[in-house]
Structure formats: C-alpha cells, structure tokens
Design an enzyme around this catalytic site. Sequence first.
Site, PDB file in Angstrom:
ATOM      1  N   ARG A 296       0.846  -1.188   0.000  1.00  8.25           N
ATOM      2  CA  ARG A 296       0.000   0.000   0.000  1.00  8.25           C
ATOM      3  C   ARG A 296       0.884   1.240   0.000  1.00  8.25           C
ATOM      4  NH1 ARG A 296      -1.502   2.597   4.559  1.00  8.25           N
ATOM      5  NH2 ARG A 296      -1.534   0.755   5.904  1.00  8.25           N
ATOM      6  N   HIS A 300      -3.948   4.115   4.686  1.00  8.94           N
ATOM      7  CA  HIS A 300      -5.021   3.134   4.717  1.00  8.94           C
ATOM      8  C   HIS A 300      -6.319   3.768   4.234  1.00  8.94           C
ATOM      9  CE1 HIS A 300      -7.370  -0.285   6.081  1.00  8.94           C
ATOM     10  NE2 HIS A 300      -8.173   0.556   6.715  1.00  8.94           N
ATOM     11  N   TYR A 309       3.846   5.283  11.474  1.00  8.83           N
ATOM     12  CA  TYR A 309       4.130   3.891  11.827  1.00  8.83           C
ATOM     13  C   TYR A 309       5.000   3.141  10.816  1.00  8.83           C
ATOM     14  CZ  TYR A 309       0.019   3.224   8.774  1.00  8.83           C
ATOM     15  OH  TYR A 309      -0.877   3.267   7.734  1.00  8.83           O
TER      16      TYR A 309
END
Length: 407
Positions: A296, A300, A309
Amino acid sequence: MSPERWTRPGDETDTATGPPAATAAKPTREQVIAGLRATSEGGADLVQLLSPEGQRVEHPAFDIDLTDAELRDLYRDMVLVRRADREGNALQRQGQLGIWVPLLGQEAAQIGAGRALRSQDMAFPSYREHGVAWCRGIDPTDLLGIFRGTDHGSWDPIAAGFHLYTIVIGNQCLNAAGYAMGQRFDGKVGDADGEATMAFFGDGATSQGDVHEAMVWAAVYDSPVVFFCQNNQWAISEPLERQTRVPIYQRAAGYGFPGIRVDGNDVLASLAVSRWALDECRQGNGPVLIEAYTYRMDAHTTSDDPSRYRLSDEMEAWKLKDPIERLKAHLLRDRIADEDFVRSIDAEADELAARFRDFCFNMPEPPPERIFSEVYAEETPQLAGQREDYLRYLAGFADETLAGGVR
C-alpha cells in the site's frame, strides 16, 4: 501449462504409517519476519512473470500468452484506475468527500484478478477494490456516492457481477462463501463454462473471524470461491508480522484447499494465477486462496497518517516495484507500444479526471424521503405513516417570512 492438480488431505493412496516427525523448534521473531517479508524479486513460492525491471520471465506452471493489444489494454486499465484514485484522494482533501480509500500501488493485483473474471462470475469487494469495479464495468463516478455519503452504491450488483462495497472488515468473505455454496447447490459448476466467485480482502482481514468461518464453510462444501488476499503489508498501522506467523497463502492448507502466492505488482502474474484459480472453481475443485504480495503506497484511508508507523526507506524500496512502471518498461522495451501511446493514455486519464471531478462537484443531494422509498419493493402502511410524520417534522424547520421582513 497448467499446474499439477492439488491433492486434498485423505486423497493420497499411500497408507504407510509411522511415528510423527519431530516437532520443529519454535521460530524466533526474526525468523518469522524474514519468512513473511520475502522480497518480490523471486523465490520458489512466488509466481512472477514480469520482473520489477519490466523483463518478461517464464514460469513452468503459470505462463500466459497475451496479444500486444491485450497488454496495452492492461496498461490502460492501471493508468486510468490510478488517476481516478488520485482524484478521489484530492477531492476528499478539498472537503468534497467524507473519506477516500486509496488503492495506490495495488493496481496490478486488482486489474489482473478483475480481468480474469468472466461475465457469469460474481465478485465480492471490500472498500478498496476500485480497480476490480472498473473491470466489472462500474464507472468510477458510481463510487463517489459511497464516499460522499449519499448512497451505498449506485450499481446493480447482479447485473454487474460485482457486489456493493463492504465496510465491515472481512464480512464479504462470508457473503462470497454463501453465494458460492449456492452456485454449487444449483449445479452451476463442474465444467469449463461453470460459475465462480471471488472475494477480495486485505492481510489485516485475515485476523477476523468472518474470514476464518468463510474458509471453513467454503472448504466443507467445496464451494467455487477464490479468496483473493491483497497482502499490502499493513493492516492500518499494524505490520504483517502482527497478523500471522506463516505466509498467508500457507494458511489454506489448514482448511484443506490450495494456496498460492503471486507477485501482486505483476499484472501478468496476477491475471494468470487468477485465471487458473477461477477455472479450478468452475470445474468443481475449489476453493482456492491467492495471496497477492503487494504494498500500500498511500494511507489506509484519508483519515490515516502512515508516516507515524512506517519508515520512508520501506516506501522508497517498493517504489522501484511500481506495477505501472513495470509494465510500461516492458511495453516500450519490446516495442509493443511507443511514447505516443503512453501520451494518449495520459490524455485519456486527464479526461477521466476532469469528468470525475465535475461529477463530484455537481452531485445532487438526495431528498430526505428517499430513506423510506428504498426500503421495500412495495411500501407498507406503517412505512408510509413514518414517512409522512418525518416530512411533517422537517417542514416545521422551514424558513418563514416574519413581519417586518425579518427571518
């Protein structure tokens, strides 16, 4: 060339018995991570037909023969879908959409799987399958109502062979398993012209009970369903090693059906493996689990900040495996397309983006009575009464001109 038939537990003719093998030592965390984060440059367990540099490679079991026109069409699919995705992201940032779910980096997995589906097949998406929607004939503008909050999807799922988006994580797998059970019960499998179902979900969804239950039911009833997991390495902010201790495709053995890992940034491999898996299901040999190993490249959703993160070095490494650039390099190197073709697709993408934006800015607001008109095929007296009460209540807030011109 088709792969060898996978043998189900209990089908073996060897009845030799003996003591069980010694239990392997528990792997360390470092070994688990190393096994999960296999690079997409190769490996015996990874099906790849196009290298990250765009060079065509052969696979003994999953090779595919496409015409030049078909290769150009796959490139067009990915470019247009990415452009619509980027516009959706920008529209959310401008306040035109409540949220957007990016697919950046996952175009090859979705277009490959989507183009493998036939008209009689059924697809069950999560909320990121804009590329599969495109392959099923869903115009990108039809997705906007979901993210603007004006509808739950404006297409006919049966006519399109594409279910409405599913927001509840993993629930679409249960729906797909049930639909596929119906295909088997109705005798719609058993030959090359049979039906099949495909369920799309992410690596994080594999931790949901719905996905586990769907695979149990699908296995017990030999349902013609392909579970297509887009392993993009991150379940929102949790890395893959927080989801599983073995590669996702290996989980299929625990349910008693085959699993396979494909390079999810390779549209040719995704197409070839998906065709094989769907054919297995049509013939009555399903289910099958496909793990599309991809990444990705964006957040998200637009409410997420991936910089909190994950490291930028990881992102830069995956940029070198970009699915669109990979196919573009192959087309240009092998003279399947030229720069004029690339520019023409870019121009078409600009036109799509302009149409997409214009549609979003001019979307009509649905009338309040629609929440009642879309409940039943035939209106009940109780529902009619509720509608009249609600509209009368809303009318009480209407502006009225008061004495002296004051409102």
